[in-house]
Design a protein around this motif. Sequence first.
Motif, PDB file in Angstrom:
ATOM      1  N   VAL A   1       0.849  -1.188   0.000  1.00 43.29           N
ATOM      2  CA  VAL A   1       0.000   0.000   0.000  1.00 43.29           C
ATOM      3  C   VAL A   1       0.883   1.234   0.000  1.00 43.29           C
ATOM      4  N   ILE A   2       0.579   2.165  -0.875  1.00 46.47           N
ATOM      5  CA  ILE A   2       1.361   3.387  -1.018  1.00 46.47           C
ATOM      6  C   ILE A   2       0.417   4.588  -1.111  1.00 46.47           C
ATOM      7  N   GLY A   3       0.970   5.768  -0.888  1.00 44.87           N
ATOM      8  CA  GLY A   3       0.228   6.992  -1.108  1.00 44.87           C
ATOM      9  C   GLY A   3       0.583   7.581  -2.458  1.00 44.87           C
ATOM     10  N   VAL A   4      -0.422   8.028  -3.181  1.00 44.57           N
ATOM     11  CA  VAL A   4      -0.201   8.627  -4.501  1.00 44.57           C
ATOM     12  C   VAL A   4      -0.844  10.012  -4.518  1.00 44.57           C
ATOM     13  N   PRO A   5      -0.356  10.925  -5.362  1.00 46.75           N
ATOM     14  CA  PRO A   5      -0.910  12.281  -5.388  1.00 46.75           C
ATOM     15  C   PRO A   5      -2.397  12.275  -5.712  1.00 46.75           C
ATOM     16  N   ASP A   6      -3.146  13.138  -5.034  1.00 46.87           N
ATOM     17  CA  ASP A   6      -4.579  13.261  -5.277  1.00 46.87           C
ATOM     18  C   ASP A   6      -4.957  14.729  -5.152  1.00 46.87           C
ATOM     19  N   ASP A   7      -5.608  15.273  -6.174  1.00 44.77           N
ATOM     20  CA  ASP A   7      -5.926  16.699  -6.192  1.00 44.77           C
ATOM     21  C   ASP A   7      -6.908  17.090  -5.095  1.00 44.77           C
ATOM     22  N   LYS A   8      -7.752  16.157  -4.672  1.00 43.85           N
ATOM     23  CA  LYS A   8      -8.759  16.474  -3.662  1.00 43.85           C
ATOM     24  C   LYS A   8      -8.237  16.253  -2.249  1.00 43.85           C
ATOM     25  N   TRP A   9      -7.610  15.086  -2.000  1.00 44.47           N
ATOM     26  CA  TRP A   9      -7.261  14.683  -0.649  1.00 44.47           C
ATOM     27  C   TRP A   9      -5.785  14.870  -0.306  1.00 44.47           C
ATOM     28  N   GLY A  10      -4.994  15.363  -1.243  1.00 41.99           N
ATOM     29  CA  GLY A  10      -3.558  15.482  -1.012  1.00 41.99           C
ATOM     30  C   GLY A  10      -2.860  14.204  -1.398  1.00 41.99           C
ATOM     31  N   GLU A  11      -3.232  13.116  -0.744  1.00 39.48           N
ATOM     32  CA  GLU A  11      -2.761  11.789  -1.099  1.00 39.48           C
ATOM     33  C   GLU A  11      -3.944  10.835  -1.065  1.00 39.48           C
TER      34      GLU A  11
ATOM     35  N   ARG B   1       6.280   3.552  -5.731  1.00 42.34           N
ATOM     36  CA  ARG B   1       5.741   4.915  -5.717  1.00 42.34           C
ATOM     37  C   ARG B   1       6.218   5.765  -6.884  1.00 42.34           C
ATOM     38  N   ALA B   2       7.428   5.527  -7.328  1.00 41.19           N
ATOM     39  CA  ALA B   2       8.102   6.436  -8.271  1.00 41.19           C
ATOM     40  C   ALA B   2       7.267   6.834  -9.482  1.00 41.19           C
ATOM     41  N   PRO B   3       6.601   5.897 -10.186  1.00 44.56           N
ATOM     42  CA  PRO B   3       5.855   6.306 -11.384  1.00 44.56           C
ATOM     43  C   PRO B   3       4.732   7.295 -11.096  1.00 44.56           C
ATOM     44  N   TYR B   4       4.148   7.206  -9.919  1.00 47.12           N
ATOM     45  CA  TYR B   4       3.007   8.063  -9.595  1.00 47.12           C
ATOM     46  C   TYR B   4       3.438   9.457  -9.135  1.00 47.12           C
ATOM     47  N   TRP B   5       4.717   9.587  -8.735  1.00 43.13           N
ATOM     48  CA  TRP B   5       5.213  10.855  -8.214  1.00 43.13           C
ATOM     49  C   TRP B   5       6.125  11.585  -9.208  1.00 43.13           C
ATOM     50  N   GLU B   6       6.157  11.119 -10.429  1.00 42.42           N
ATOM     51  CA  GLU B   6       6.973  11.801 -11.443  1.00 42.42           C
ATOM     52  C   GLU B   6       6.486  13.238 -11.618  1.00 42.42           C
ATOM     53  N   GLY B   7       7.432  14.167 -11.641  1.00 42.51           N
ATOM     54  CA  GLY B   7       7.078  15.578 -11.812  1.00 42.51           C
ATOM     55  C   GLY B   7       6.750  16.293 -10.524  1.00 42.51           C
ATOM     56  N   GLN B   8       6.702  15.568  -9.385  1.00 41.13           N
ATOM     57  CA  GLN B   8       6.437  16.190  -8.093  1.00 41.13           C
ATOM     58  C   GLN B   8       7.761  16.616  -7.460  1.00 41.13           C
ATOM     59  N   SER B   9       7.785  17.812  -6.865  1.00 37.31           N
ATOM     60  CA  SER B   9       9.022  18.297  -6.251  1.00 37.31           C
ATOM     61  C   SER B   9       9.292  17.638  -4.909  1.00 37.31           C
ATOM     62  N   ARG B  10       8.234  17.120  -4.271  1.00 35.52           N
ATOM     63  CA  ARG B  10       8.383  16.461  -2.972  1.00 35.52           C
ATOM     64  C   ARG B  10       7.615  15.147  -3.009  1.00 35.52           C
ATOM     65  N   GLN B  11       8.047  14.220  -2.160  1.00 34.71           N
ATOM     66  CA  GLN B  11       7.361  12.943  -2.090  1.00 34.71           C
ATOM     67  C   GLN B  11       6.204  12.977  -1.080  1.00 34.71           C
TER      68      GLN B  11
END
Length: 523
Positions: A445-455, A511-521
């Motif tokens: 289980v991982i956290g991925v970026p989400d525009d509504k909930w943050g992760e 996690r890496a593919p979902y966080w591409e282009g993000q400045s922070r994890q």
Amino acid sequence: MIDPAALKTMGTLARSNAKRRPDVMVHEFEGRITTFAQFDRFTDQVANGLQALGAKNVAYWGKNSDVAFELFIGTCKAGGFFGPLNWRLAPAEIGQILERFVPDVLAVGPEFLDAVEQIRGQLPEGVTIIAAEGGSEKHPSYFDWRDGQPAEFTGDLGEPDDVCLVLFTSGTTGLPKGVMLSHANLLGQRTLMSEAGMNYDTMDDDAVMLVCMPFAHIGGIGVWCLSFANCAKAIITREFNPLEALDLFINRGVSHAFLVPAALQFIVRTPQAQAADFSHVKNIAYGAAPMPVPLLEECLTVFGCDFCQCYGMTETTGTISLLPPEDHRARDPRRLSSAGKALPGSKIKIIDADGNELPIGEIGEIAILSGNNMAGYYNNPEATAKTKDAEGWVRSGDAGYMDADGYLYIHDRIKDMIVSGGENVYPAEVESALYAHPAISEAAVIGVPDDKWGEAVKAVVTVKEGHTLDPVDVINFVRTRLAHFKCPKTVDVIEAMPRNASGKLLKRELRAPYWEGQSRQVN
């Protein structure tokens, strides 16, 4: 304004406020207004009622309510421990907490009276159950119980260093730990801020605080304590609703609030917010999850008021590092991505795995030394020793670094905790539920970026040979076992889990593919 002489205990503060502004509203909840004088009397009655029962531990299972705050301060006066429960947890999870906390009194909100019967076997013998907002066939009404007690409570059984509040925060095993906080933890920072001339938490007599974050979180109960310390008014909402919050800002004179980034996003992106008059709003504090700089810029533009970023954790009684309004006014994107500087009386350092302090600019675990640090975890000395060392330093579990000016930057999480809408989710607990699914071979289980909930919570799984898997079925399966906010929003199926030579799962690669282009994890 804060009266430093009153900041000894929560009970002392209640008496001081009642003398200073007896006929002024302490808070309003769904049309029910309570004055400071009434509140002092009601909490005296609660204290008398608890003493008559011989009660020490008081638990509250319900959504935000004025009753919860009366129980809290009444328990403080009686020298007991008050433990509000996260109502979003499943009944079985609530039962686990109660088995460890062993309350003498359990006050239950109207939404959860039926759920109490589901966990009867987990309740301690002899516990007194009170219906918090009205009686039921099985349980007495809180108001009848309170009003049947004497109206004056002599003395105040709490001392500044006594534990009075236990907040339950999830651990990596999923079993919540009770963070023990004292009167001094809750009130001491107010004095230090005043002495340092930092007026960010000082409220005028006409101020109105919005209390809409969950009471079982430090961001909910802590904000009410701040309003109470200022002898200011508060409006309490049962839970966060963006349209209700917006209406209170616009039409009820709310001047101060604490909101998680997801809540702020809901408000500012409501069409009515764009044309609203927020000229009376003085300060909005935010925290509990990272704030994306573009969203922060949007909030600064819409509200046009002062903002403060608050970084901390339950174990530090909330805010331990602050990014003040002046840094927000400058609109420097670099500074806006910072968590600010340590508050007066607190120290922050970055350490390696062995506890050695790291140089400026080097990433490591954030550690905190402060009078705000918890006494420890309730009835859990092993967990306490892992988090708080002999000198009092608390390991945050967050990774970050300090710059040459003393600003703290959050980089990643040492632990794999996911923050979704301000709620903490620990992967190990969700993975355990996933492994019970008959078709799942392995789960991560991982956290991925989400525009509504943050992760958002994402499950990555492999399938047992000879089985097929429907992602929707997996999500529904987990929902029968855990609170919904912990359940995966999406499920990805892969052929094999990435591992290193020793067989350790490499979550960073997942996690890496979902966080591409993000400045922070963190998002």
